[in-house]
Design an enzyme around this catalytic site. Structure first.
Site, PDB file in Angstrom:
ATOM      1  N   ARG A 234       0.851  -1.181   0.000  1.00 52.66           N
ATOM      2  CA  ARG A 234       0.000   0.000   0.000  1.00 52.66           C
ATOM      3  C   ARG A 234       0.893   1.239   0.000  1.00 52.66           C
ATOM      4  NH1 ARG A 234      -3.421  -2.178  -2.013  1.00 52.66           N
ATOM      5  NH2 ARG A 234      -5.577  -2.551  -1.407  1.00 52.66           N
ATOM      6  N   ASP A 258       4.943  -0.138  -7.001  1.00 53.49           N
ATOM      7  CA  ASP A 258       3.736  -0.395  -7.783  1.00 53.49           C
ATOM      8  C   ASP A 258       2.566   0.380  -7.193  1.00 53.49           C
ATOM      9  OD1 ASP A 258       2.335  -1.807  -9.934  1.00 53.49           O
ATOM     10  OD2 ASP A 258       1.288  -2.863  -8.317  1.00 53.49           O
ATOM     11  N   GLU A 263      -1.678   8.170  -5.165  1.00 52.38           N
ATOM     12  CA  GLU A 263      -2.044   7.637  -6.481  1.00 52.38           C
ATOM     13  C   GLU A 263      -3.503   7.900  -6.859  1.00 52.38           C
ATOM     14  OE1 GLU A 263      -3.272   3.013  -6.067  1.00 52.38           O
ATOM     15  OE2 GLU A 263      -1.187   3.415  -5.547  1.00 52.38           O
ATOM     16  N   HIS A 295       0.277   0.516 -10.277  1.00 55.40           N
ATOM     17  CA  HIS A 295      -0.643  -0.383  -9.591  1.00 55.40           C
ATOM     18  C   HIS A 295      -1.103  -1.511 -10.515  1.00 55.40           C
ATOM     19  CE1 HIS A 295      -3.301  -0.276  -5.794  1.00 55.40           C
ATOM     20  NE2 HIS A 295      -3.317  -1.503  -6.270  1.00 55.40           N
TER      21      HIS A 295
END
Length: 328
Positions: A234, A258, A263, A295
């Protein structure tokens, strides 16, 4: 059951439709759940949400007023849904905890390998017709110490993969798994000891009030000089400003992300015609030893199939007046 699905990405729809097989009335919307879009759920008994959606207490109350009684989260993480508020209202909430630990674990290892062997720089050089190898000397994973922060389902798969590479494994988790110690030699240690010893730190912990900005200046300062940090868990677990300071000082030698704490509103959309307004994100992208993916760790055919199947299983259970298989 009538279901409104928010933040629907185009590639998701075929998987959801196939899993549903006509059993429920699905209404797909590209738009995220926001105060402006909440009326779209009017008349639906259930909604489905994803990372960009706002599941705060005020919006859950509005959903309840519109007749919504169930929320299916299309991910393992549900930090964007106020679970306490949902319980107070009587909203049933379910997530998808085990859609594919292999997808995320393999992506984490892919980031490790890409950074260790400078694949981003190599690709850029080659496309510029530069085949010099001087700046592309990497390192092997074999024999390196890898610390796994959060050794749940995903962390366990990471351990298994890296054991095959010949890595020494350390772990931090509130519930140590003795089987991983027996099978892969994973040693559970406190976080300061893990930071001091790990050549690579891989993050797989959920985002909670306790883990938000867990990786701050103090913790990053404990890393071995030049260590690699991978976060496929996260975004909010890592303090981005602290990471930038660690990159600038050289304490952090490699960073693979990622997920990103800011985001929301950035990932999952095409912004090629928009200026990049996030100064911290823009600064991250200037570093050649930083590799960011948007992501996409979960983005495999297998994972998408499992997510859709689990969401529909929750809807099936709720339609029968039963708790969902993974109700929170």
């Amino acid at each position: 059951m009538d279901v409104t699905i928010f933040s629907t990405l185009a590639f998701e729809r075929p998987f959801l439709k196939q899993a549903n097989a006509g059993r429920h009335q699905l209404h797909f919307y590209d738009a995220a759940l926001t105060p402006e879009t909440v009326p779209l759920a009017q008349g639906s008994q259930a909604i489905s949400v994803f990372a960009p959606d706002d599941g705060s207490a005020p919006l859950l109350a509005q959903l309840w007023a519109h007749g919504v009684r169930h929320v299916a989260v299309r991910s393992a993480g549900y930090d964007n849904v106020d679970l306490l508020a949902a319980h107070r209202l009587g909203l049933g909430v379910a997530n998808v905890p085990d859609y594919s630990p292999h997808a995320i674990a393999e992506h984490a290892v892919a980031l490790m390998l890409a950074l260790a062997r400078h694949l981003r720089q190599a690709n850029e050089q080659l496309r510029a017709n530069d085949f010099c190898l001087d700046k592309l000397i990497g390192f092997e994973l074999y024999g390196k110490t890898v610390g796994i922060l959060g050794v749940g389902h995903i962390g366990a798969v990471v351990a298994r993969i890296l054991h095959g590479f010949g890595c020494r494994l350390l772990g931090v988790d509130v519930l140590p798994n003795a089987e991983l110690t027996q099978r892969y030699g994973l040693e559970y240690v406190p976080l300061p000891a893990l930071c001091a010893q790990a050549d690579i730190l891989s993050v797989h912990t959920p985002l909670t009030a306790q883990t938000r900005h867990l990786l701050d200046d103090e913790v990053l300062a404990r890393l071995k000089p030049g260590a690699m940090l991978i976060n496929t868990g996260r975004g909010g677990v890592l303090d981005t400003a602290a990471a930038l300071r660690a990159l600038a000082s050289g304490r952090l030698g490699y960073l693979g992300l990622d997920v990103y704490e800011a985001e929301k509103g950035l990932f999952f959309a095409n912004h090629t015609r928009d200026p990049l307004r996030d100064a911290a994100f823009a600064q991250l992208l200037t570093y050649p030893n930083v590799l960011v993916t948007g992501h996409q760790g979960y983005l495999t055919q297998e994972a998408l199939t499992n997510i859709a199947t689990a969401v529909v299983a929750s809807l099936d259970a709720w339609a029968l007046g039963q708790p969902a298989p993974h109700e929170l």
